[in-house]
Design an enzyme around this catalytic site. Sequence first.
Site, PDB file in Angstrom:
ATOM      1  N   CYS A   1       4.562  -0.296  -0.057  1.00 28.37           N
ATOM      2  CA  CYS A   1       3.961  -1.608   0.194  1.00 28.37           C
ATOM      3  C   CYS A   1       4.035  -1.993   1.665  1.00 28.37           C
ATOM      4  O   CYS A   1       5.110  -1.977   2.270  1.00 28.37           O
ATOM      5  CB  CYS A   1       4.678  -2.659  -0.655  1.00 28.37           C
ATOM      6  SG  CYS A   1       4.154  -4.345  -0.311  1.00 28.37           S
TER       7      CYS A   1
ATOM      8  N   CYS B   1       9.923  -1.936  -0.800  1.00 27.39           N
ATOM      9  CA  CYS B   1       9.274  -0.895  -1.605  1.00 27.39           C
ATOM     10  C   CYS B   1       8.519   0.063  -0.673  1.00 27.39           C
ATOM     11  O   CYS B   1       7.816  -0.382   0.238  1.00 27.39           O
ATOM     12  CB  CYS B   1       8.320  -1.519  -2.617  1.00 27.39           C
ATOM     13  SG  CYS B   1       9.139  -2.707  -3.696  1.00 27.39           S
TER      14      CYS B   1
ATOM     15  N   CYS C   1      -4.081  -4.795  -3.086  1.00 27.53           N
ATOM     16  CA  CYS C   1      -2.646  -4.846  -3.370  1.00 27.53           C
ATOM     17  C   CYS C   1      -1.865  -4.046  -2.342  1.00 27.53           C
ATOM     18  O   CYS C   1      -2.191  -2.902  -2.063  1.00 27.53           O
ATOM     19  CB  CYS C   1      -2.336  -4.216  -4.728  1.00 27.53           C
ATOM     20  SG  CYS C   1      -3.067  -5.067  -6.082  1.00 27.53           S
TER      21      CYS C   1
ATOM     22  N   CYS D   1      -4.948 -15.084  -5.253  1.00 29.16           N
ATOM     23  CA  CYS D   1      -3.676 -14.375  -5.119  1.00 29.16           C
ATOM     24  C   CYS D   1      -2.929 -15.001  -3.937  1.00 29.16           C
ATOM     25  O   CYS D   1      -3.432 -14.984  -2.812  1.00 29.16           O
ATOM     26  CB  CYS D   1      -4.014 -12.905  -4.856  1.00 29.16           C
ATOM     27  SG  CYS D   1      -2.610 -11.880  -4.480  1.00 29.16           S
TER      28      CYS D   1
ATOM     29  N   GLU E   1      -1.134 -14.584   4.110  1.00 30.22           N
ATOM     30  CA  GLU E   1      -2.497 -14.373   3.628  1.00 30.22           C
ATOM     31  C   GLU E   1      -2.614 -14.706   2.145  1.00 30.22           C
ATOM     32  O   GLU E   1      -1.654 -14.560   1.383  1.00 30.22           O
ATOM     33  CB  GLU E   1      -2.900 -12.908   3.855  1.00 30.22           C
ATOM     34  CG  GLU E   1      -3.031 -12.585   5.334  1.00 30.22           C
ATOM     35  CD  GLU E   1      -3.307 -11.117   5.615  1.00 30.22           C
ATOM     36  OE1 GLU E   1      -4.060 -10.849   6.558  1.00 30.22           O
ATOM     37  OE2 GLU E   1      -2.783 -10.239   4.917  1.00 30.22           O
TER      38      GLU E   1
ATOM     39  N   CYS F   1       8.735  -9.505   3.240  1.00 27.97           N
ATOM     40  CA  CYS F   1       9.451  -9.285   1.981  1.00 27.97           C
ATOM     41  C   CYS F   1      10.657  -8.405   2.256  1.00 27.97           C
ATOM     42  O   CYS F   1      10.581  -7.459   3.024  1.00 27.97           O
ATOM     43  CB  CYS F   1       8.542  -8.614   0.955  1.00 27.97           C
ATOM     44  SG  CYS F   1       9.331  -8.394  -0.656  1.00 27.97           S
TER      45      CYS F   1
HETATM   46  N1  SAH Z   1       6.543  -8.806  -4.877  1.00 24.92           N
HETATM   47  C1  SAH Z   1       5.850  -8.904  -6.092  1.00 24.92           C
HETATM   48  C2  SAH Z   1       4.447  -9.429  -5.963  1.00 24.92           C
HETATM   49  C3  SAH Z   1       3.613  -8.928  -4.807  1.00 24.92           C
HETATM   50  S1  SAH Z   1       3.095  -7.256  -4.802  1.00 24.92           S
HETATM   51  C4  SAH Z   1       5.860  -7.583  -6.806  1.00 24.92           C
HETATM   52  O1  SAH Z   1       6.219  -6.585  -6.216  1.00 24.92           O
HETATM   53  O2  SAH Z   1       5.524  -7.561  -7.995  1.00 24.92           O
HETATM   54  C5  SAH Z   1       1.730  -7.209  -5.938  1.00 24.92           C
HETATM   55  C6  SAH Z   1       1.484  -5.814  -6.548  1.00 24.92           C
HETATM   56  O3  SAH Z   1       0.988  -4.886  -5.580  1.00 24.92           O
HETATM   57  C7  SAH Z   1       2.753  -5.165  -7.116  1.00 24.92           C
HETATM   58  O4  SAH Z   1       2.528  -4.774  -8.439  1.00 24.92           O
HETATM   59  C8  SAH Z   1       2.940  -3.936  -6.237  1.00 24.92           C
HETATM   60  O5  SAH Z   1       3.528  -2.895  -6.988  1.00 24.92           O
HETATM   61  C9  SAH Z   1       1.523  -3.621  -5.837  1.00 24.92           C
HETATM   62  N2  SAH Z   1       1.427  -2.832  -4.614  1.00 24.92           N
HETATM   63  C10 SAH Z   1       2.192  -2.895  -3.520  1.00 24.92           C
HETATM   64  N3  SAH Z   1       1.789  -2.006  -2.588  1.00 24.92           N
HETATM   65  C11 SAH Z   1       0.709  -1.374  -3.112  1.00 24.92           C
HETATM   66  C12 SAH Z   1      -0.180  -0.351  -2.629  1.00 24.92           C
HETATM   67  N4  SAH Z   1      -0.043   0.156  -1.411  1.00 24.92           N
HETATM   68  N5  SAH Z   1      -1.176   0.045  -3.431  1.00 24.92           N
HETATM   69  C13 SAH Z   1      -1.355  -0.509  -4.664  1.00 24.92           C
HETATM   70  N6  SAH Z   1      -0.555  -1.477  -5.158  1.00 24.92           N
HETATM   71  C14 SAH Z   1       0.469  -1.901  -4.394  1.00 24.92           C
HETATM   72 FE1  SF4 Z   2       7.925  -6.925  -1.750  1.00 24.04          FE
HETATM   73 FE2  SF4 Z   2       5.796  -5.374  -1.654  1.00 24.04          FE
HETATM   74 FE3  SF4 Z   2       7.910  -4.641  -3.110  1.00 24.04          FE
HETATM   75 FE4  SF4 Z   2       6.370  -6.691  -3.941  1.00 24.04          FE
HETATM   76  S1  SF4 Z   2       5.744  -4.544  -3.762  1.00 24.04           S
HETATM   77  S2  SF4 Z   2       8.613  -6.596  -3.846  1.00 24.04           S
HETATM   78  S3  SF4 Z   2       5.799  -7.561  -1.944  1.00 24.04           S
HETATM   79  S4  SF4 Z   2       7.872  -4.878  -0.866  1.00 24.04           S
END
Ligand code: SAH
Ligand code: SF4
Length: 344
Positions: free
Chosen positions: A119, A116, A330, A105, A92, A112
């Site tokens: 996420c 995390c 995000c 974006c 996406e 991934c």
């Molecule tokens: N993998 C990279 C880029 C993609 S994530 C990274 O982690 O930086 C883009 C942003 O979304 C990151 O800053 C992450 O911390 C944030 N993010 C992920 N899950 C989220 C959530 N459930 N609510 C708000 N931000 C989130």
């Molecule tokens: Fe991967 Fe989501 Fe962590 Fe970014 S925030 S590194 S996309 S698991």
Amino acid sequence: MEKVDIKNFTLAQLEGHITGQGKERFRAKQIFKWLYQQNATSFAQMTNLSKEFRAELERTAWISNLEAEAVEASADGTKKYLFRLADGNAVESVLIPDEDRNTLCISSQVGCAMGCEFCLTGTFKLTRNLTTAEIVNQVCAVKREEPVRNIVFMGMGEPLANLENVIGALRILTDPDGFQFSTRKVTVSTSGLVPEMAALGAAVTVNLAVSLNATTDEVRDRIMPVNRRYPLKELIAACKAFPLPSRRWITVEYVLIRGVNDSLDDAKRLVRLISTFPSKVNLIPFNEHEGCSLATPTQESIDRFHKYLLDKHVTVITRSSRGSDISAACGQLKGRLDKAAEAR
Ligand code: SAH
Ligand code: SF4
């Protein structure tokens, strides 16, 4: 001979490719302009190349493309594009309009591997890296319909875990004969892969965003497993060492999660952590999603956190969660159409 996807080439690589075929070097720039400034989808369109050369390109190369399989529009104007890849996987991209400054974006991986806790993309594990062509084709597809001013690698995936293809895409995006994005308009976001941060900075000029999200190793170890490999001290040192052009900064992303990292003590520690390098802080109230028990903070604790940073003269914005009604905010991307499609 297998045909090469010409969109996997940077300009330098394309020059190598065609001079290897005995053609003039400057032809590569002409092809690049057709691909990224005219958004050409066939060699036949490249009318400043001879018929013979076009026929030869036809025989040895092809031009890949992505078409959105679905586009969802949010009430706030955000648009989410679902792209089906040749092997059936999907990613996406999200277009976030802001007056005349549309930000796109884009994704760098299917899923991934970083895991995390907060996420949704991370819960799908890593399927595979995107190719350079698949990364730039997200931009080609959206630009066919809408102007795009800024590019952020904040969609699905950890860009620095797919460094080579991401660097290729960055070169195409910022090439004066390619997309012509100013390096100020392109941002790569990372969860903190320390050696790759240095490699990225050495290879290209680009804005860096770092998803910090915690102020102690204890909490960061838990919500971002990458921290067990590269703890805060190393991550902060890598930020400090990142080559920034003058008057630029690192964007520090901080997802505020209720009761996990949203206390005033966290705010104090955050100010101290980022004091050694130029930064701007993006506070992102956690976007809730199914299957994750973490919660978004109260408005009061968001405001308190924000105000503390302001009082300490930190440049901070609290990001409104755009597109959450279509799961485009995000951390909500998963590269699937909907539950029904998933079940099929
Ligand atoms: N993998 C990279 C880029 C993609 S994530 C990274 O982690 O930086 C883009 C942003 O979304 C990151 O800053 C992450 O911390 C944030 N993010 C992920 N899950 C989220 C959530 N459930 N609510 C708000 N931000 C989130
Ligand atoms: Fe991967 Fe989501 Fe962590 Fe970014 S925030 S590194 S996309 S698991």
